[in-house]
Design a protein around this motif. Structure first.
Motif, mmCIF file in Angstrom:
data_model
loop_
_atom_site.group_PDB
_atom_site.id
_atom_site.type_symbol
_atom_site.label_atom_id
_atom_site.label_comp_id
_atom_site.label_asym_id
_atom_site.label_seq_id
_atom_site.Cartn_x
_atom_site.Cartn_y
_atom_site.Cartn_z
ATOM 1 N N ALA A 41 8.039 0.815 12.314
ATOM 2 C CA ALA A 41 7.558 1.254 11.009
ATOM 3 C C ALA A 41 6.459 2.274 11.279
ATOM 4 O O ALA A 41 5.437 1.949 11.873
ATOM 5 C CB ALA A 41 7.005 0.074 10.224
ATOM 6 N N ASN A 43 3.762 5.144 9.817
ATOM 7 C CA ASN A 43 3.001 5.476 8.614
ATOM 8 C C ASN A 43 2.062 6.637 8.882
ATOM 9 O O ASN A 43 1.520 6.772 9.974
ATOM 10 C CB ASN A 43 2.168 4.275 8.156
ATOM 11 C CG ASN A 43 3.034 3.110 7.757
ATOM 12 O OD1 ASN A 43 3.650 3.131 6.705
ATOM 13 N ND2 ASN A 43 3.091 2.091 8.598
ATOM 14 N N GLN A 44 1.871 7.446 7.844
ATOM 15 C CA GLN A 44 0.901 8.538 7.897
ATOM 16 C C GLN A 44 0.161 8.538 6.570
ATOM 17 O O GLN A 44 0.775 8.551 5.508
ATOM 18 C CB GLN A 44 1.600 9.876 8.092
ATOM 19 C CG GLN A 44 0.635 11.033 8.199
ATOM 20 C CD GLN A 44 1.347 12.363 8.251
ATOM 21 O OE1 GLN A 44 2.323 12.574 7.558
ATOM 22 N NE2 GLN A 44 0.837 13.258 9.074
ATOM 23 N N HIS A 45 -1.158 8.506 6.622
ATOM 24 C CA HIS A 45 -1.964 8.477 5.412
ATOM 25 C C HIS A 45 -2.876 9.688 5.344
ATOM 26 O O HIS A 45 -3.596 9.983 6.297
ATOM 27 C CB HIS A 45 -2.785 7.184 5.342
ATOM 28 C CG HIS A 45 -1.935 5.966 5.325
ATOM 29 N ND1 HIS A 45 -1.204 5.575 4.234
ATOM 30 C CD2 HIS A 45 -1.645 5.069 6.301
ATOM 31 C CE1 HIS A 45 -0.527 4.480 4.511
ATOM 32 N NE2 HIS A 45 -0.773 4.154 5.773
ATOM 33 N N TRP A 50 0.309 10.181 12.877
ATOM 34 C CA TRP A 50 1.239 9.079 12.620
ATOM 35 C C TRP A 50 0.805 7.848 13.409
ATOM 36 O O TRP A 50 0.353 7.945 14.545
ATOM 37 C CB TRP A 50 2.653 9.491 13.016
ATOM 38 C CG TRP A 50 3.271 10.388 12.011
ATOM 39 C CD1 TRP A 50 3.199 11.753 11.983
ATOM 40 C CD2 TRP A 50 4.015 9.999 10.871
ATOM 41 N NE1 TRP A 50 3.861 12.225 10.889
ATOM 42 C CE2 TRP A 50 4.380 11.175 10.188
ATOM 43 C CE3 TRP A 50 4.417 8.768 10.348
ATOM 44 C CZ2 TRP A 50 5.131 11.160 9.023
ATOM 45 C CZ3 TRP A 50 5.164 8.762 9.186
ATOM 46 C CH2 TRP A 50 5.514 9.937 8.534
ATOM 47 N N GLY A 53 3.134 0.824 12.995
ATOM 48 C CA GLY A 53 2.677 -0.479 12.527
ATOM 49 C C GLY A 53 3.436 -1.581 13.246
ATOM 50 O O GLY A 53 3.075 -2.001 14.335
ATOM 51 N N ASP A 68 8.779 -1.406 3.839
ATOM 52 C CA ASP A 68 7.966 -0.555 2.964
ATOM 53 C C ASP A 68 7.149 0.486 3.723
ATOM 54 O O ASP A 68 6.199 1.045 3.204
ATOM 55 C CB ASP A 68 7.056 -1.406 2.082
ATOM 56 C CG ASP A 68 6.002 -2.162 2.879
ATOM 57 O OD1 ASP A 68 6.081 -2.170 4.123
ATOM 58 O OD2 ASP A 68 5.107 -2.740 2.252
ATOM 59 N N ALA A 69 7.517 0.761 4.962
ATOM 60 C CA ALA A 69 6.824 1.796 5.733
ATOM 61 C C ALA A 69 7.160 3.166 5.176
ATOM 62 O O ALA A 69 8.133 3.336 4.446
ATOM 63 C CB ALA A 69 7.256 1.725 7.197
ATOM 64 N N ASP A 70 6.344 4.150 5.517
ATOM 65 C CA ASP A 70 6.654 5.521 5.126
ATOM 66 C C ASP A 70 7.980 5.949 5.755
ATOM 67 O O ASP A 70 8.773 6.630 5.130
ATOM 68 C CB ASP A 70 5.555 6.467 5.588
ATOM 69 C CG ASP A 70 4.253 6.241 4.834
ATOM 70 O OD1 ASP A 70 4.282 5.644 3.743
ATOM 71 O OD2 ASP A 70 3.211 6.666 5.351
ATOM 72 N N GLN A 71 8.184 5.552 7.006
ATOM 73 C CA GLN A 71 9.405 5.911 7.725
ATOM 74 C C GLN A 71 9.848 4.741 8.599
ATOM 75 O O GLN A 71 9.023 4.044 9.180
ATOM 76 C CB GLN A 71 9.169 7.115 8.644
ATOM 77 C CG GLN A 71 8.603 8.324 7.977
ATOM 78 C CD GLN A 71 9.514 8.910 6.934
ATOM 79 O OE1 GLN A 71 10.725 8.883 7.067
ATOM 80 N NE2 GLN A 71 8.949 9.438 5.879
ATOM 81 N N ARG A 103 7.634 6.193 -1.420
ATOM 82 C CA ARG A 103 6.964 5.194 -2.259
ATOM 83 C C ARG A 103 6.731 5.769 -3.640
ATOM 84 O O ARG A 103 6.384 6.925 -3.784
ATOM 85 C CB ARG A 103 5.639 4.778 -1.638
ATOM 86 C CG ARG A 103 5.816 4.002 -0.382
ATOM 87 C CD ARG A 103 4.495 3.506 0.128
ATOM 88 N NE ARG A 103 4.715 2.697 1.296
ATOM 89 C CZ ARG A 103 3.783 2.412 2.160
ATOM 90 N NH1 ARG A 103 2.567 2.843 1.999
ATOM 91 N NH2 ARG A 103 4.055 1.656 3.205
#
Length: 104
Positions: A41, A43-45, A50, A53, A68-71, A103
């Motif tokens: 999983a 994620n980038q915020h 990146w 997780g 529910d990860a970004d990718q 999302r």
């Protein structure tokens, strides 16, 4: 392949995995070694680098709609050696985006 998928694959290639060795699946705790397939999983915020997780072995990997990860990204476990620091750490190699998740 879309440009965004290619950009994500390039961005997550070589990203350090979230644990020291031994690397284990988050679900079944099977030990994963260099060269073994994994799903992560990613994620980038707010435009940050990146981050990885969770990670799973090939057997426990979730279907894209279950996460529910970004990718959701498939790849292999790689090991990078830092000669100066005399250290080794696990990274994601041969990254392939499974599904771009958006999302709401």
């Amino acid at each position: 392949m879309t440009d965004s998928k290619l950009a994500i694959e390039r961005a997550v290639e070589g990203v350090e995995l979230p644990m020291d060795q031994p690397i284990v699946c988050d679900d079944c705790h099977a030990r994963l070694r260099e060269g073994q397939p994994i799903t992560v999983a990613a994620n980038q915020h707010d435009g940050e680098v990146w981050r990885i997780g969770e990670l799973w072995c090939a057997v426990c990997a979730p279907r894209p709609s279950e996460n529910d990860a970004d990718q959701l990204v498939e790849g292999d476990v790689g090991i990078v050696s830092d000669v100066r620091e005399q250290a080794h750490y696990p990274v994601l190699v041969r990254a392939t985006v499974v599904e771009e998740l958006v999302r709401a």
